[in-house]
Design a protein around this motif. Sequence first.
Motif, PDB file in Angstrom:
ATOM      1  N   TYR A  70      33.061  68.831  86.294  1.00  0.00           N
ATOM      2  CA  TYR A  70      32.558  68.766  84.927  1.00  0.00           C
ATOM      3  C   TYR A  70      32.394  70.168  84.344  1.00  0.00           C
ATOM      4  CZ  TYR A  70      32.057  63.906  85.991  1.00  0.00           C
ATOM      5  OH  TYR A  70      32.344  62.615  86.334  1.00  0.00           O
ATOM      6  N   PHE A  71      32.031  71.113  85.178  1.00  0.00           N
ATOM      7  CA  PHE A  71      31.973  72.509  84.752  1.00  0.00           C
ATOM      8  C   PHE A  71      33.361  72.973  84.310  1.00  0.00           C
ATOM      9  CE2 PHE A  71      32.673  76.977  85.850  1.00  0.00           C
ATOM     10  CZ  PHE A  71      31.723  77.591  85.059  1.00  0.00           C
ATOM     11  N   THR A  72      34.363  72.658  85.112  1.00  0.00           N
ATOM     12  CA  THR A  72      35.737  73.072  84.806  1.00  0.00           C
ATOM     13  C   THR A  72      36.221  72.448  83.499  1.00  0.00           C
ATOM     14  OG1 THR A  72      36.198  73.286  87.168  1.00  0.00           O
ATOM     15  CG2 THR A  72      38.096  73.142  85.685  1.00  0.00           C
ATOM     16  N   GLY A  74      34.419  71.419  80.999  1.00  0.00           N
ATOM     17  CA  GLY A  74      33.687  72.033  79.903  1.00  0.00           C
ATOM     18  C   GLY A  74      34.219  73.409  79.539  1.00  0.00           C
ATOM     19  N   VAL A  75      34.534  74.189  80.548  1.00  0.00           N
ATOM     20  CA  VAL A  75      35.081  75.531  80.288  1.00  0.00           C
ATOM     21  C   VAL A  75      36.438  75.426  79.601  1.00  0.00           C
ATOM     22  CG1 VAL A  75      36.017  77.588  81.427  1.00  0.00           C
ATOM     23  CG2 VAL A  75      33.795  76.676  82.125  1.00  0.00           C
ATOM     24  N   ALA A  78      35.901  74.248  75.908  1.00  0.00           N
ATOM     25  CA  ALA A  78      34.914  74.997  75.111  1.00  0.00           C
ATOM     26  C   ALA A  78      35.536  75.666  73.891  1.00  0.00           C
ATOM     27  CB  ALA A  78      34.202  76.034  75.975  1.00  0.00           C
ATOM     28  N   ALA A  88      31.350  70.603  74.823  1.00  0.00           N
ATOM     29  CA  ALA A  88      31.883  71.207  76.047  1.00  0.00           C
ATOM     30  C   ALA A  88      30.924  72.267  76.590  1.00  0.00           C
ATOM     31  CB  ALA A  88      33.256  71.809  75.780  1.00  0.00           C
ATOM     32  N   LEU A  89      30.331  73.050  75.711  1.00  0.00           N
ATOM     33  CA  LEU A  89      29.360  74.059  76.157  1.00  0.00           C
ATOM     34  C   LEU A  89      28.099  73.406  76.719  1.00  0.00           C
ATOM     35  CD1 LEU A  89      29.732  76.741  73.347  1.00  0.00           C
ATOM     36  CD2 LEU A  89      30.543  76.867  75.715  1.00  0.00           C
ATOM     37  N   GLU A  91      28.116  70.533  78.176  1.00  0.00           N
ATOM     38  CA  GLU A  91      28.570  70.025  79.472  1.00  0.00           C
ATOM     39  C   GLU A  91      28.565  71.128  80.528  1.00  0.00           C
ATOM     40  OE1 GLU A  91      32.120  67.172  81.103  1.00  0.00           O
ATOM     41  OE2 GLU A  91      32.697  68.775  79.722  1.00  0.00           O
ATOM     42  N   VAL A  92      29.003  72.313  80.152  1.00  0.00           N
ATOM     43  CA  VAL A  92      28.979  73.453  81.079  1.00  0.00           C
ATOM     44  C   VAL A  92      27.546  73.748  81.505  1.00  0.00           C
ATOM     45  CG1 VAL A  92      29.325  75.955  81.235  1.00  0.00           C
ATOM     46  CG2 VAL A  92      31.117  74.511  80.283  1.00  0.00           C
ATOM     47  N   VAL A  96      26.097  73.337  85.334  1.00  0.00           N
ATOM     48  CA  VAL A  96      25.528  74.483  86.064  1.00  0.00           C
ATOM     49  C   VAL A  96      24.122  74.155  86.561  1.00  0.00           C
ATOM     50  CG1 VAL A  96      24.680  76.848  85.785  1.00  0.00           C
ATOM     51  CG2 VAL A  96      26.953  76.240  84.966  1.00  0.00           C
TER      52      VAL A  96
END
Length: 115
Positions: A70-72, A74-75, A78, A88-89, A91-92, A96
């Motif tokens: 999910y981090f990936t 979002g990045v 973004a 997306a931000l 989600e990042v 984290v």
Amino acid sequence: MNARTLSRVSSVALLALIALCVVWEGWLAPLRPGGSWMMLKALPLLPAVFGVLRGRRYTSQWLSMLSLLYFTEGVLRASDPGLIGVFALVEVFLAVVLFTSAMLHARATAPSRAQ
């Protein structure tokens, strides 16, 4: 932080990430008008809910690795225009928080650290 607090932080971050995925892709900023099948990206998180709410170490271990997906995402999303980039931000950020709290919870509850 103690293990109980870390478990609570993980629970809140997990539930918020699930809600974000569903609302984002379902209604607020879907890939296609009227909703998107991308809403199903929340499904892999659902099996973790009860384990995290109960403070299970094993769930924290595998959930910390799952949160990196999910981090990936979002990045990568973004830089998209409009609400998609904002979501997306968020989600990042949630990924984290989830990764960090789940990893620290697994570490704090390790048998080698038992008092």
